[in-house]
Design a protein around this motif. Structure first.
Motif, PDB file in Angstrom:
ATOM      1  N   ASN A 112       0.872  -1.249   0.098  1.00  0.00           N
ATOM      2  CA  ASN A 112      -0.079  -0.169   0.209  1.00  0.00           C
ATOM      3  C   ASN A 112       1.044   1.532  -0.015  1.00  0.00           C
ATOM      4  OD1 ASN A 112      -1.960   2.471   1.224  1.00  0.00           O
ATOM      5  ND2 ASN A 112      -3.376   1.008   1.330  1.00  0.00           N
ATOM      6  N   LYS A 113       0.267   1.763  -1.160  1.00  0.00           N
ATOM      7  CA  LYS A 113       1.772   3.339  -1.259  1.00  0.00           C
ATOM      8  C   LYS A 113       1.494   4.037  -0.816  1.00  0.00           C
ATOM      9  CE  LYS A 113       3.292   1.562  -5.809  1.00  0.00           C
ATOM     10  NZ  LYS A 113       3.666   2.414  -7.579  1.00  0.00           N
ATOM     11  N   ALA A 114       0.093   4.174  -0.483  1.00  0.00           N
ATOM     12  CA  ALA A 114       0.094   5.691   0.328  1.00  0.00           C
ATOM     13  C   ALA A 114       0.101   5.354   2.049  1.00  0.00           C
ATOM     14  CB  ALA A 114      -2.014   5.823   0.551  1.00  0.00           C
ATOM     15  N   GLU A 115       0.214   4.615   2.575  1.00  0.00           N
ATOM     16  CA  GLU A 115       0.200   4.043   3.759  1.00  0.00           C
ATOM     17  C   GLU A 115       1.569   3.975   3.615  1.00  0.00           C
ATOM     18  OE1 GLU A 115      -1.365   0.241   4.720  1.00  0.00           O
ATOM     19  OE2 GLU A 115      -3.385   1.258   5.101  1.00  0.00           O
ATOM     20  N   ILE A 116       2.676   3.743   2.840  1.00  0.00           N
ATOM     21  CA  ILE A 116       4.149   3.853   3.332  1.00  0.00           C
ATOM     22  C   ILE A 116       4.708   5.144   3.401  1.00  0.00           C
ATOM     23  CG2 ILE A 116       5.804   3.016   1.642  1.00  0.00           C
ATOM     24  CD1 ILE A 116       5.640   0.807   0.968  1.00  0.00           C
ATOM     25  N   ASN A 117       3.650   5.967   2.647  1.00  0.00           N
ATOM     26  CA  ASN A 117       4.352   7.310   2.208  1.00  0.00           C
ATOM     27  C   ASN A 117       3.757   7.637   3.777  1.00  0.00           C
ATOM     28  OD1 ASN A 117       5.217   7.872  -0.023  1.00  0.00           O
ATOM     29  ND2 ASN A 117       3.372   7.531  -1.148  1.00  0.00           N
ATOM     30  N   GLU A 118       2.312   7.552   4.196  1.00  0.00           N
ATOM     31  CA  GLU A 118       2.150   7.990   5.799  1.00  0.00           C
ATOM     32  C   GLU A 118       3.792   7.663   6.668  1.00  0.00           C
ATOM     33  OE1 GLU A 118      -1.503   6.662   6.471  1.00  0.00           O
ATOM     34  OE2 GLU A 118      -2.717   7.652   4.919  1.00  0.00           O
ATOM     35  N   ASP A 119       3.663   6.238   6.786  1.00  0.00           N
ATOM     36  CA  ASP A 119       4.707   5.990   6.986  1.00  0.00           C
ATOM     37  C   ASP A 119       6.051   7.057   7.288  1.00  0.00           C
ATOM     38  OD1 ASP A 119       2.862   4.610   8.673  1.00  0.00           O
ATOM     39  OD2 ASP A 119       3.866   2.686   8.223  1.00  0.00           O
ATOM     40  N   LEU A 120       6.275   7.021   5.912  1.00  0.00           N
ATOM     41  CA  LEU A 120       7.790   7.777   5.625  1.00  0.00           C
ATOM     42  C   LEU A 120       6.937   9.077   5.965  1.00  0.00           C
ATOM     43  CD1 LEU A 120      10.494   7.976   4.876  1.00  0.00           C
ATOM     44  CD2 LEU A 120       8.799   9.031   2.539  1.00  0.00           C
ATOM     45  N   GLU A 121       6.668   9.951   6.770  1.00  0.00           N
ATOM     46  CA  GLU A 121       6.294  10.936   6.872  1.00  0.00           C
ATOM     47  C   GLU A 121       5.957  11.204   8.408  1.00  0.00           C
ATOM     48  OE1 GLU A 121       5.922  14.677   6.301  1.00  0.00           O
ATOM     49  OE2 GLU A 121       6.598  13.856   4.540  1.00  0.00           O
ATOM     50  N   ARG A 122       5.804   9.648   8.767  1.00  0.00           N
ATOM     51  CA  ARG A 122       5.692   9.669  10.337  1.00  0.00           C
ATOM     52  C   ARG A 122       7.243   9.349  10.770  1.00  0.00           C
ATOM     53  NH1 ARG A 122       5.302   5.085  13.889  1.00  0.00           N
ATOM     54  NH2 ARG A 122       5.093   4.130  11.877  1.00  0.00           N
ATOM     55  N   MET A 123       7.881   8.650   9.979  1.00  0.00           N
ATOM     56  CA  MET A 123       9.416   8.485  10.717  1.00  0.00           C
ATOM     57  C   MET A 123      10.323  10.136  10.570  1.00  0.00           C
ATOM     58  SD  MET A 123       9.711   5.233  11.442  1.00  0.00           S
ATOM     59  CE  MET A 123       7.923   5.257  11.539  1.00  0.00           C
ATOM     60  N   MET A 124       9.587  10.509   9.337  1.00  0.00           N
ATOM     61  CA  MET A 124      10.159  12.212  10.423  1.00  0.00           C
ATOM     62  C   MET A 124      10.101  13.083  11.145  1.00  0.00           C
ATOM     63  SD  MET A 124      11.448  13.113   5.331  1.00  0.00           S
ATOM     64  CE  MET A 124       9.606  13.142   5.310  1.00  0.00           C
ATOM     65  N   ASP A 125       9.026  12.330  11.636  1.00  0.00           N
ATOM     66  CA  ASP A 125       8.060  13.407  12.691  1.00  0.00           C
ATOM     67  C   ASP A 125       8.456  12.868  14.160  1.00  0.00           C
ATOM     68  OD1 ASP A 125       6.808  15.698  10.969  1.00  0.00           O
ATOM     69  OD2 ASP A 125       4.469  14.034  11.283  1.00  0.00           O
ATOM     70  N   LEU A 126       8.872  11.792  13.722  1.00  0.00           N
ATOM     71  CA  LEU A 126       9.756  10.731  15.190  1.00  0.00           C
ATOM     72  C   LEU A 126      11.118  11.226  15.428  1.00  0.00           C
ATOM     73  CD1 LEU A 126       8.954   8.512  17.566  1.00  0.00           C
ATOM     74  CD2 LEU A 126       9.950   7.038  15.883  1.00  0.00           C
TER      75      LEU A 126
END
Length: 246
Positions: A112-126
């Motif tokens: 799921n590319k949308a979820e992957i991109n969401e997690d990428l943003e989450r990693m940059m927030d974390l």
């Protein structure tokens, strides 16, 4: 097999060999869901061997490992698909790939590319430093920055259990403190962690439960606070000796 209440990972009497060398001898442990469990011990005690066995890189000659009530697979890609991810010793990033590309490697089994991109943003927030370095080659980062990327890469697979092998190795004291704060923060987010560390004091401080590994076998176990107070652990791993009574 039904999962015992709260038990995420159960290791029962595993034996692992390197040729004729008996690296792990009848090792048993468990990790409850939502916990940080530490394995402490000197270099060569068998901590990395145990994590690599759980990750499917090495194979146990005997014993069993169950995860969420089912046998844990013995091939790395199947272990990852089951929800267990290893953050390896010395980070093992791809130096000639960018930070973003390294993070995307952590999500290679996901679709799921949308979820992957969401997690990428989450990693940059974390890890805010990742946002600053996302286009840089991983090999240009400091050791501490690389460790944050390595942890984030593991999290990109959305693991149920994160195996962390010596995350403080080779880092400056201030960065080590940040790494342990990060590990404690991951637990608060609901991530279960099995942590292998030579840095006994800081790993025991943040652990719900811990095991002392000596020459391939479990020598002691208890809560993190119990082991911090144990004179054997204090003398062997924390450099604290009980004062002689006059």
């Amino acid at each position: 097999m039904a999962k015992a209440d709260g038990v995420h990972l159960s290791v029962d009497g595993i034996n692992v060999f390197y040729g004729n060398i008996h690296a792990l001898s009848d090792v048993s442990l468990k990790v409850d869901e939502g916990q940080i469990v530490s394995m402490v011990g000197a270099n060569g005690a068998g901590k990395s061997t145990l994590l690599m066995t759980l990750a499917g890189v090495l194979k146990a000659k005997s014993g069993s490992v169950t995860f969420d009530g089912a046998p844990l697979p013995d091939a790395p890609h199947r272990v990852l698909a089951a929800g267990v991810c290893l953050v390896p010793e010395r980070r093992r990033l791809y130096a000639n790939l960018t930070v973003r590309e390294n993070l995307m490697m952590g999500a290679h089994l996901r679709k799921n590319k949308a979820e992957i991109n969401e997690d990428l943003e989450r990693m940059m927030d974390l890890f805010p430093i990742i946002r600053e370095r996302v286009k840089q080659y991983a090999g240009t980062l400091s050791g501490g920055e690389q460790q944050m990327v390595a942890i984030a890469r593991g999290l990109m697979g959305r693991p149920k259990l994160l195996l962390m092998d010596e995350p403080s190795l080779g880092l400056a004291p201030l960065i080590i403190q940040q790494v342990f704060e990060t590990v404690a923060g991951l637990k608060r987010q609901g991530i279960t962690i099995l942590l292998a560390e030579q840095n006994a004091f800081q790993s025991l401080e943040i652990s719900d439960y811990a095991y002392v590994l000596e020459t391939g076998h479990i020598a002691l176990e208890g809560t993190g606070q119990e082991l911090l107070a144990d004179e054997r652990v204090r003398e062997a791993y924390l450099g604290v000796r009980q004062k002689a009574i006059d």
